[in-house]
Design a protein around this motif. Structure first.
Motif, PDB file in Angstrom:
ATOM      1  N   ALA A   1       0.815  -1.215   0.000  1.00  0.00           N
ATOM      2  CA  ALA A   1       0.000   0.000   0.000  1.00  0.00           C
ATOM      3  C   ALA A   1       0.849   1.266   0.000  1.00  0.00           C
ATOM      4  O   ALA A   1       0.379   2.323  -0.441  1.00  0.00           O
ATOM      5  N   GLU A   2       2.088   1.174   0.446  1.00  0.00           N
ATOM      6  CA  GLU A   2       2.948   2.348   0.452  1.00  0.00           C
ATOM      7  C   GLU A   2       3.270   2.823  -0.961  1.00  0.00           C
ATOM      8  O   GLU A   2       3.667   3.970  -1.161  1.00  0.00           O
ATOM      9  N   ARG A   3       3.066   1.939  -1.948  1.00  0.00           N
ATOM     10  CA  ARG A   3       3.352   2.307  -3.329  1.00  0.00           C
ATOM     11  C   ARG A   3       2.124   2.875  -4.055  1.00  0.00           C
ATOM     12  O   ARG A   3       2.225   3.296  -5.206  1.00  0.00           O
TER      13      ARG A   3
ATOM     14  N   SER B   1      -4.072  12.994  -5.672  1.00  0.00           N
ATOM     15  CA  SER B   1      -4.462  14.184  -4.914  1.00  0.00           C
ATOM     16  C   SER B   1      -3.424  14.429  -3.834  1.00  0.00           C
ATOM     17  O   SER B   1      -2.616  13.547  -3.513  1.00  0.00           O
ATOM     18  N   ILE B   2      -3.450  15.623  -3.268  1.00  0.00           N
ATOM     19  CA  ILE B   2      -2.577  15.902  -2.127  1.00  0.00           C
ATOM     20  C   ILE B   2      -2.878  14.958  -0.970  1.00  0.00           C
ATOM     21  O   ILE B   2      -1.953  14.398  -0.362  1.00  0.00           O
ATOM     22  N   PRO B   3      -4.166  14.711  -0.612  1.00  0.00           N
ATOM     23  CA  PRO B   3      -4.425  13.752   0.463  1.00  0.00           C
ATOM     24  C   PRO B   3      -3.883  12.357   0.174  1.00  0.00           C
ATOM     25  O   PRO B   3      -3.356  11.700   1.081  1.00  0.00           O
ATOM     26  N   LEU B   4      -4.001  11.878  -1.058  1.00  0.00           N
ATOM     27  CA  LEU B   4      -3.447  10.571  -1.390  1.00  0.00           C
ATOM     28  C   LEU B   4      -1.960  10.530  -1.095  1.00  0.00           C
ATOM     29  O   LEU B   4      -1.457   9.594  -0.452  1.00  0.00           O
ATOM     30  N   GLN B   5      -1.241  11.533  -1.536  1.00  0.00           N
ATOM     31  CA  GLN B   5       0.210  11.549  -1.383  1.00  0.00           C
ATOM     32  C   GLN B   5       0.625  11.718   0.083  1.00  0.00           C
ATOM     33  O   GLN B   5       1.641  11.160   0.516  1.00  0.00           O
ATOM     34  N   LEU B   6      -0.146  12.479   0.843  1.00  0.00           N
ATOM     35  CA  LEU B   6       0.215  12.769   2.227  1.00  0.00           C
ATOM     36  C   LEU B   6      -0.340  11.751   3.215  1.00  0.00           C
ATOM     37  O   LEU B   6       0.360  11.312   4.141  1.00  0.00           O
TER      38      LEU B   6
ATOM     39  N   VAL C   1      -0.455   3.855   6.512  1.00  0.00           N
ATOM     40  CA  VAL C   1       0.153   2.518   6.428  1.00  0.00           C
ATOM     41  C   VAL C   1       1.316   2.369   7.396  1.00  0.00           C
ATOM     42  O   VAL C   1       1.520   1.303   7.989  1.00  0.00           O
ATOM     43  N   LYS C   2       2.089   3.435   7.595  1.00  0.00           N
ATOM     44  CA  LYS C   2       3.241   3.389   8.493  1.00  0.00           C
ATOM     45  C   LYS C   2       2.886   3.745   9.932  1.00  0.00           C
ATOM     46  O   LYS C   2       3.768   3.752  10.797  1.00  0.00           O
ATOM     47  N   ALA C   3       1.600   4.031  10.177  1.00  0.00           N
ATOM     48  CA  ALA C   3       1.135   4.406  11.515  1.00  0.00           C
ATOM     49  C   ALA C   3       1.909   5.603  12.062  1.00  0.00           C
ATOM     50  O   ALA C   3       2.344   5.619  13.215  1.00  0.00           O
ATOM     51  N   ILE C   4       2.077   6.620  11.219  1.00  0.00           N
ATOM     52  CA  ILE C   4       2.726   7.863  11.635  1.00  0.00           C
ATOM     53  C   ILE C   4       1.643   8.823  12.108  1.00  0.00           C
ATOM     54  O   ILE C   4       0.898   9.380  11.303  1.00  0.00           O
ATOM     55  N   HIS C   5       1.543   9.004  13.402  1.00  0.00           N
ATOM     56  CA  HIS C   5       0.481   9.848  13.952  1.00  0.00           C
ATOM     57  C   HIS C   5       1.017  10.940  14.875  1.00  0.00           C
ATOM     58  O   HIS C   5       0.245  11.620  15.553  1.00  0.00           O
TER      59      HIS C   5
END
Length: 297
Positions: free
Chosen positions: A205-207, A219-224, A230-234
């Protein structure tokens, strides 16, 4: 503004959005007086050059333009009318620019009562762009109010935002923000669904942002958002799920009163309500992705 002296500025509410926005004003050389309901949050702003006031009325007394960014309508009400609030300061010639996202009717009511109390003007100016936009000065600000007031504050808002659009009379900014939140909230839910399908089906999914870049789904949301999901960066959070839920619930109320069908918003609101129920009030909005996987995901 060329050749005119800069106006004194105030900032009330130094949270995830307010602190970086106030720091941008300070970095641009403006005199900024600040106050926050949690006193410990004042330290970083003061270290950056701000002057601390003992309360909202103190900010107003020292400032010709008062910016604020608060959690909800109850907080805005308290800042305006509680003991030591804005209503206790001299208001003629002063403008409040409220970056908070609240109900359009609440904005109109609070603004009218404050103006009746002391003559202070009001602009509702909710923002979009998250903490990243606040730090980088790339926010989108949608405003409601009197055109002359909008023009007066525009040079200062421009330090904090890339776009500052006058949408109409008081309340129009809040209604525009609700349209923004329909798009943002539903987009988060859809991206979480797509990313979870990719993971559960064995795709990296990271790709997805790389694979879909330049296509209709880009979109910007897709990229950000997807890499963070997926990486659980919160941390730092882009925003909390309860904040999005508050805004989507406001959409549902305005939609009911205006007889507007909003089925997608209703579903997104229920998903964010599930997020709040399962992961608490501190869950970042992008943790909506976790609803489709194991509890430890």
């Amino acid at each position: 503004m060329a050749g005119e002296p800069a106006e004194t500025l105030g900032y009330i509410g130094l949270g995830l959005m307010g602190l970086p926005m106030a720091k941008r004003l300070l970095a641009a050389g403006h005199c900024v007086t600040v106050w926050n309901r949690s006193p410990q949050k004042l330290a970083e702003a003061v270290a950056a050059g701000a002057r601390a006031a003992p309360g909202p009325s103190g900010v107003a007394a020292a400032s010709e333009i008062i910016f604020m960014c608060l959690t909800d309508a109850a907080a805005v009400e308290q800042v305006a009318f509680d003991s030591g609030g804005l209503a206790e300061a001299a208001g003629t010639g002063r403008i409040v620019v409220d970056f908070s996202s609240i109900h359009p009717e609440a904005t109109q009511d609070i603004a009218a009562r404050l103006h009746a109390a002391n003559g202070m003007a009001w602009i509702d100016a909710p923002v979009s762009g998250g903490t990243k936009g606040a730090a980088e000065g790339t926010l989108a600000v949608m405003a409601g109010g009197v055109a002359e007031d909008i023009a007066r504050v525009a040079p200062y808002v421009g330090v904090m935002a890339r776009n500052f659009t006058h949408m109409g009379p008081l309340g129009a900014g809040q209604t525009t923000k609700l349209c923004n939140q329909i798009i943002a909230g539903c987009t988060m839910a859809v991206l979480a669904e797509a990313a979870r399908l990719a993971v559960n089906a064995g795709i990296d999914a990271e790709r997805l942002p790389v694979a879909l870049k330049g296509g209709f789904a880009d979109s910007i949301p897709l990229q950000l958002f997807v890499p963070r999901m997926v990486k659980a960066i919160h941390d730092p959070p882009l925003g909390h799920g309860v904040t999005m839920l508050k805004d989507l619930d406001t959409v549902l109320d305005v939609a009911r009163k205006s007889k507007t069908p909003v089925p997608m918003t209703g579903l997104a609101a229920q998903l964010f309500r599930m997020l709040q129920a399962s992961r608490g009030d501190d869950a970042e909005a992008l943790e909506i992705y976790k609803l489709g996987g194991p509890i430890s995901a």
